[in-house]
Write a protein that holds these residues in place. Structure first.
Motif, PDB file in Angstrom:
ATOM      1  N   GLN A 156       0.875  -1.171   0.000  1.00  0.00           N
ATOM      2  CA  GLN A 156       0.000   0.000   0.000  1.00  0.00           C
ATOM      3  C   GLN A 156       0.911   1.218   0.000  1.00  0.00           C
ATOM      4  OE1 GLN A 156      -2.595   1.941  -0.351  1.00  0.00           O
ATOM      5  NE2 GLN A 156      -1.544   3.435   0.945  1.00  0.00           N
ATOM      6  N   HIS A 157       1.028   1.857  -1.156  1.00  0.00           N
ATOM      7  CA  HIS A 157       2.008   2.924  -1.335  1.00  0.00           C
ATOM      8  C   HIS A 157       1.365   4.289  -1.545  1.00  0.00           C
ATOM      9  CE1 HIS A 157       5.753   4.723  -3.285  1.00  0.00           C
ATOM     10  NE2 HIS A 157       6.203   4.197  -2.156  1.00  0.00           N
ATOM     11  N   GLY A 173       2.696  12.753  -7.245  1.00  0.00           N
ATOM     12  CA  GLY A 173       2.029  11.590  -6.675  1.00  0.00           C
ATOM     13  C   GLY A 173       2.969  10.680  -5.921  1.00  0.00           C
ATOM     14  N   SER A 174       2.551   9.415  -5.822  1.00  0.00           N
ATOM     15  CA  SER A 174       3.319   8.402  -5.106  1.00  0.00           C
ATOM     16  C   SER A 174       3.974   7.405  -6.048  1.00  0.00           C
ATOM     17  CB  SER A 174       2.397   7.643  -4.139  1.00  0.00           C
ATOM     18  OG  SER A 174       1.398   6.901  -4.845  1.00  0.00           O
ATOM     19  N   ALA A 214      -5.100   9.682 -10.981  1.00  0.00           N
ATOM     20  CA  ALA A 214      -4.674   8.446 -11.631  1.00  0.00           C
ATOM     21  C   ALA A 214      -4.233   7.447 -10.564  1.00  0.00           C
ATOM     22  CB  ALA A 214      -3.531   8.718 -12.612  1.00  0.00           C
ATOM     23  N   ARG A 215      -4.603   6.192 -10.765  1.00  0.00           N
ATOM     24  CA  ARG A 215      -4.363   5.167  -9.752  1.00  0.00           C
ATOM     25  C   ARG A 215      -3.552   4.004 -10.322  1.00  0.00           C
ATOM     26  NH1 ARG A 215     -10.287   3.267  -8.951  1.00  0.00           N
ATOM     27  NH2 ARG A 215     -10.004   3.353 -11.209  1.00  0.00           N
ATOM     28  N   THR A 216      -2.921   3.301  -9.423  1.00  0.00           N
ATOM     29  CA  THR A 216      -2.455   1.941  -9.671  1.00  0.00           C
ATOM     30  C   THR A 216      -3.069   1.075  -8.590  1.00  0.00           C
ATOM     31  OG1 THR A 216      -0.337   2.745 -10.516  1.00  0.00           O
ATOM     32  CG2 THR A 216      -0.471   0.419  -9.931  1.00  0.00           C
ATOM     33  N   THR A 257      -0.324  -0.222  -4.752  1.00  0.00           N
ATOM     34  CA  THR A 257      -1.355   0.809  -4.871  1.00  0.00           C
ATOM     35  C   THR A 257      -0.667   2.169  -4.928  1.00  0.00           C
ATOM     36  OG1 THR A 257      -1.632   1.085  -2.485  1.00  0.00           O
ATOM     37  CG2 THR A 257      -3.014  -0.568  -3.560  1.00  0.00           C
ATOM     38  N   GLU A 258      -1.093   3.009  -5.863  1.00  0.00           N
ATOM     39  CA  GLU A 258      -0.514   4.334  -6.041  1.00  0.00           C
ATOM     40  C   GLU A 258      -1.621   5.328  -6.346  1.00  0.00           C
ATOM     41  OE1 GLU A 258       2.533   4.625  -5.363  1.00  0.00           O
ATOM     42  OE2 GLU A 258       3.637   2.839  -5.980  1.00  0.00           O
ATOM     43  N   CYS A 259      -1.329   6.607  -6.084  1.00  0.00           N
ATOM     44  CA  CYS A 259      -2.261   7.684  -6.416  1.00  0.00           C
ATOM     45  C   CYS A 259      -1.470   8.917  -6.835  1.00  0.00           C
ATOM     46  CB  CYS A 259      -3.148   8.022  -5.216  1.00  0.00           C
ATOM     47  SG  CYS A 259      -4.239   9.441  -5.489  1.00  0.00           S
ATOM     48  N   ASP A 260      -1.735   9.408  -8.041  1.00  0.00           N
ATOM     49  CA  ASP A 260      -1.111  10.627  -8.548  1.00  0.00           C
ATOM     50  C   ASP A 260      -2.185  11.656  -8.883  1.00  0.00           C
ATOM     51  OD1 ASP A 260       1.180   9.092  -8.449  1.00  0.00           O
ATOM     52  OD2 ASP A 260       1.912   9.722 -10.407  1.00  0.00           O
TER      53      ASP A 260
END
Length: 543
Positions: A150-151, A400-401, A275-277, A413-416
């Motif tokens: 979980q990033h 973002g991350s 934007a997500r991963t 998991t990422e969020c920009d």
């Protein structure tokens, strides 16, 4: 497609013909982003001291809720070690908030780090809960596929403002833009100092903040099977995009504005893309919006690509950059990285893989438009670059991350957040602001005044300004040269050990090349503006 048209005064070293046709957005919900939402205010917080101080102000203003989604968390972190509250830790702050306003709900969701990553911390989850005290929900997220992390790094206050970017609330994250060689305030709880660190966060309000709230609540629900009430009007439901509300821009206007008084917005009334991963599960495909947006922007930028990131190992990103370097009139490319990672595992895996990637990019740079640089302090101490920032022309700013490695594009998991300037009168000021962020970051790393650097960019272009030793001393912003690779590093690089593409190859590195080939196919479809959903090209991820 070429980049945006603009007046010659904003051209920064390249002649670009006017384009009368309206520009097409690179932010496409369902492909290169999850959602697009309006923000009345957007600010960029440069380095940990700014983020920590602003977050403290916002938390103290909370009247309804505080939600934190993070990779790591240490309640002993001091948010303003140089101020009057220098002895107050995050635990002290949250306990004080809960004592004075018991109605405020405080939820913290942090990754359940496996061994050996967790071996470096002296606080276990129960120790953290004890420091936080009653009424504060602290949950470790263990629901992701084994090995995925979980990033995402998101802080939401009252569903009305939200921070997102590269920084966690950890005891080694605070630093000022001065990045002093030895700063007495840059200390661990043990009293030891830690290296200078560079990071960037974005702060948004309005519907963009509500969307980040939706994302955080979804992560909480997936990790705990529990749903959180919302301070924003309307029940939180779900649709094809994830959580939604009848009108996510609405909020309780009776609550005071939690925006930090010390923070001046850089942009006003703009649309922000999220934007997500999200890694694949047995029941669904991976979501790779971050990867799709990176590749599309790299392929569409016309003048400048600026990247600063903690890691630089993604073959797909490298291939996209190499293709632009092969073009006679392609964009200038500037990449800012740390000289080396701070721990042995990352030096073997991430630094090992990036050596070959850098060597291949330098070989592809036939027109001399690539600069890969590492910042140092005044006395030559390497600065740890932890930020994840991308700026394309003066059209798109992204914070973002997401790291530029395989796992950030599909396994973690990422969020920009990304804002984009298209046509219209308001776009001129926004383009200037985006260019100033880029120039300001480079000047910051070089240790020179931003105004002087911007003047040089206007006079002779971006790369010529970077190459001017009077502005950018080599001891401050050094060229990062790929060192020789031994047999172990070559093995790591060949199979991207420690850097899986997705679920299908996570524990089967011999499948990694095939997984990357599938990602190329999906990425090419998105970059070609095919109407496909990000992640739809890799159904085998769920196997």
């Amino acid at each position: 497609m070429s980049g945006p048209s603009q007046p010659a005064a904003l051209d920064h070293g390249h002649a670009v013909p006017a384009m009368p046709a309206p520009l097409t957005s690179w932010l496409v919900p369902g492909a290169t982003c999850w959602r697009q939402e309006r923000a009345a205010r957007v600010a960029i917080l440069h380095d940990g001291a700014a983020y920590f101080a602003a977050s403290r102000e916002a938390i103290l203003k909370a009247r309804s809720s505080v939600m934190l989604i993070g990779w790591s968390f240490d309640p002993r972190v001091r948010l303003t070690p140089q101020g009057e509250a220098d002895r107050e830790t995050m635990a002290d702050l949250l306990r004080r908030l809960k004592a004075t306003r018991p109605e405020v709900e405080i939820h913290l969701l942090i990754w359940d780090m496996p061994w050996p990553i967790s071996a470096g911390t002296d606080l276990k989850p129960d120790d953290i809960r004890a420091l936080l005290g009653p009424g504060i929900e602290y949950v470790v997220d263990s629901r992701l596929p084994f090995g995925a992390c979980q990033h995402q790094k998101v802080l939401v206050v009252d569903d009305r403002i939200a921070f997102s970017g590269g920084s966690d609330f950890e005891v080694n994250r605070w630093d000022t833009p001065a990045h002093r060689d030895r700063d007495p305030l840059r200390r661990l709880p043990t009293g030891e100092d830690y290296p200078p660190r560079h990071d960037v966060m974005m702060l948004v309000d309005g519907a963009a903040a509500s969307a980040l709230s939706d994302l955080a609540r979804q992560r909480w629900q997936e990790a705990t099977s529990g749903r959180l009430a919302s301070a924003v009007s309307g029940p939180v439901g779900t649709d094809a995009r994830g959580p939604s509300r009848p009108d996510s821009s609405l909020s309780d206007s009776s609550l005071p504005d939690p925006w930090p008084d010390s923070v001046t917005p850089l942009f006003e009334d703009v649309t922000v893309g999220l934007a997500r991963t999200i890694p694949a599960r047995e029941t669904g495909e991976a979501i790779r919006e971050n990867e799709a947006l990176y590749l599309l922007a790299i392929r569409r930028a016309s003048r400048h690509i600026y990247l600063e990131n903690q890691y630089f190992t993604s073959p797909l990103i490298a291939e996209a950059l190499a293709a632009r370097l092969a073009e006679p009139e392609g964009p200038d490319i500037v990449v800012v990285l740390a000289k080396r990672s701070p721990n042995g595992f990352d030096r073997i895996t991430m630094d090992g893989a990036r050596r070959g990637l850098i060597a291949r990019l330098r070989a592809a740079d036939r027109y001399g438009r690539l600069r890969i640089l590492a910042p140092h302090t005044l006395q030559g101490r390497p600065i740890l670059v932890h930020s994840k920032v991308a700026i394309f022309d003066d059209r798109m700013l992204r914070v973002g991350s997401t790291n530029l490695n395989n796992r950030s594009m599909g396994y973690d998991t990422e969020c920009d957040l990304a804002l984009e300037t298209l046509d219209g009168d308001a776009g001129d000021a926004r383009r200037i602001a985006i260019a100033r962020v880029r120039n300001g970051l480079i000047a910051h790393h070089a240790g020179c005044p931003r105004d002087a650097f911007e003047e040089a960019v206007r006079e002779k272009g971006l790369l010529a300004a970077i190459d001017d030793p009077a502005l950018v001393p080599a001891r401050r912003l050094c060229s990062l040269v790929a060192s020789r690779r031994g047999p172990v590093v070559r093995l790591v690089e060949a199979f991207h050990l420690g850097d899986p593409v997705g679920l299908v190859d996570a524990w089967r590195p011999w499948r990694r090349h095939r997984a990357l080939a599938r990602r190329r196919e999906g990425a090419n479809a998105v970059a070609g503006q095919q109407p496909v959903r990000a992640g739809a090209a890799q159904p085998a991820e769920a196997s």
